[in-house]
Design an enzyme around this catalytic site. Structure first.
Site, PDB file in Angstrom:
ATOM      1  N   HIS A 187      45.760  29.532  16.380  1.00  0.00           N
ATOM      2  CA  HIS A 187      46.466  29.413  15.039  1.00  0.00           C
ATOM      3  C   HIS A 187      46.400  28.158  14.577  1.00  0.00           C
ATOM      4  CE1 HIS A 187      49.461  31.547  12.396  1.00  0.00           C
ATOM      5  NE2 HIS A 187      50.087  30.524  12.548  1.00  0.00           N
ATOM      6  N   SER A 232      49.398  31.149   7.796  1.00  0.00           N
ATOM      7  CA  SER A 232      50.616  31.489   8.529  1.00  0.00           C
ATOM      8  C   SER A 232      51.761  32.086   7.807  1.00  0.00           C
ATOM      9  CB  SER A 232      51.110  30.182   9.379  1.00  0.00           C
ATOM     10  OG  SER A 232      52.027  30.806  10.364  1.00  0.00           O
ATOM     11  N   ASP A 258      44.731  33.266  18.445  1.00  0.00           N
ATOM     12  CA  ASP A 258      45.806  33.578  17.887  1.00  0.00           C
ATOM     13  C   ASP A 258      46.657  34.646  18.477  1.00  0.00           C
ATOM     14  OD1 ASP A 258      48.169  33.480  16.220  1.00  0.00           O
ATOM     15  OD2 ASP A 258      46.686  33.444  14.322  1.00  0.00           O
TER      16      ASP A 258
END
Length: 347
Positions: A312, A179, A282
């Site tokens: 995610h 991320s 995601d």
């Protein structure tokens, strides 16, 4: 016409057990509650989910850990994970940058401590997990400066000898992150290409569902609204908290929209090979795939690993088979690139 000819292939579906779904819902609710409308953050609320793990000088599941302070004034430190079952081996070093939208979490958060232990044991590798400053209290470029400064710290022989075991090979240094950490891994690697390190060489990048964005609203951001962890509302808040005040808010800033209209020309930059991980559920999927295409067009070596049924941050949940699969693929990537590095240095 036969049934086989008219039937369509099954569409991917978000494949998460209820335990994982409930955990993700709680995490999302608490993080949303901590983000104030005025752009500040209520960190007291975060203590409800912020479970910390101390370093362990004794081996736990084949891994020891210890903390190293780089700069006390800015709370810059890192945690080192050392696999104990590979005493005589020459091991790669993974410098790991945690996720959390540049706003949340730390290396001693329970989830990231557990993930780094798995990387250290399974790859195997010496893992250096960096505690960088967080927004909005510290805005860009604080996070990227902190992570790059850790590389410079490790490049100093005295620091290296005090911080890392002898078996840690800094010529096989991989920058990995998830991320926001994936964003950091790319930009810090790019910056490292322009710096004259004495002992350290960035051999590869592992970008796990990197946090990129832009002014445009992509198809995946719209289509996957309501999927776990990522939403346009959350990411907009994080980008506003991250960018410097007084410069105007533009998500096409090259630190965010890495492949966008203000993208840096990296065609002449000797960026190391990149492993890119993308999840089918995601909402950042489109931005990540644009990053992949941009790297290819720039002539870079990049490998795309897709998990069509995953959201995610899926890999932090060890109960998911795909989590173990990802760690195995990171192991394969590091071994492949490491063998190429070894060949170059022996020829």
């Amino acid at each position: 016409m036969s049934m086989e000819a008219t039937s369509k292939p099954p569409q991917p579906s978000l494949s998460l057990p209820w335990k994982t779904r409930i955990t993700l819902s709680i995490l999302s609710a608490v993080t949303d509650a901590s983000c104030r409308k005025n752009g500040t953050i209520n960190r007291r609320i975060l203590t409800l989910i912020d479970f910390r793990s101390p370093p362990t000088s004794k081996s736990i599941n084949g891994v020891t850990s210890h903390d190293v302070v780089v700069d006390e004034t800015r709370k810059l430190w890192f945690r080192v994970y050392v696999p104990t079952q590979h005493e005589g081996d020459d091991l790669p070093v993974i410098v790991f940058f945690h996720g959390g939208g540049f706003v949340f979490l730390s290396p001693d958060a329970f989830t990231y401590d557990a993930v780094c232990r798995r990387f250290a044991r399974k790859v195997p590798a010496v893992v250096v997990s960096v505690n960088y400053r967080l927004a909005p209290e510290h805005r860009y470029p604080a996070q990227h400066d902190d992570c790059f400064d850790v590389l410079k710290f490790l490049d100093d022989e005295e620091n290296r000898s005090k911080s890392l075991p002898e078996k840690a090979n800094l010529l096989r240094c991989f920058l990995a992150g998830e991320s926001a950490g994936g964003n950091l891994a790319h930009h810090v690697a790019q910056r490292a290409c322009e710096f004259n390190f004495q002992q350290l060489k960035v051999a590869g990048v592992v970008a796990i569902q990197p946090f990129f964005g832009g002014e445009e609203r992509t198809d995946s951001e719209t289509r996957l609204a309501g999927t776990p962890v990522v939403s346009v509302k959350r990411t907009d808040w994080m980008w506003k908290a991250f960018l410097p005040e007084g410069e105007g808010f533009n998500r096409d800033h090259p630190i965010i929209n890495v492949s966008g209209p203000q993208a840096v020309d990296i065609s002449e930059v000797k960026l190391p090979p990149v492993m890119l991980v993308v999840g089918g559920f995601d909402a950042l999927n489109d931005w990540q795939k644009r990053y992949y295409e941009w790297l290819k067009k720039s002539g870079k070596e990049v490998y795309l690993f897709e998990y069509p049924n995953m959201c995610h941050a899926f890999y932090i949940f060890p109960e998911l088979p795909e989590s173990g699969q990802l760690i195995a693929e990171v192991k394969d990537f590091i071994e492949k690139i490491s063998s190429n590095v070894a060949t170059k240095f022996t020829n």
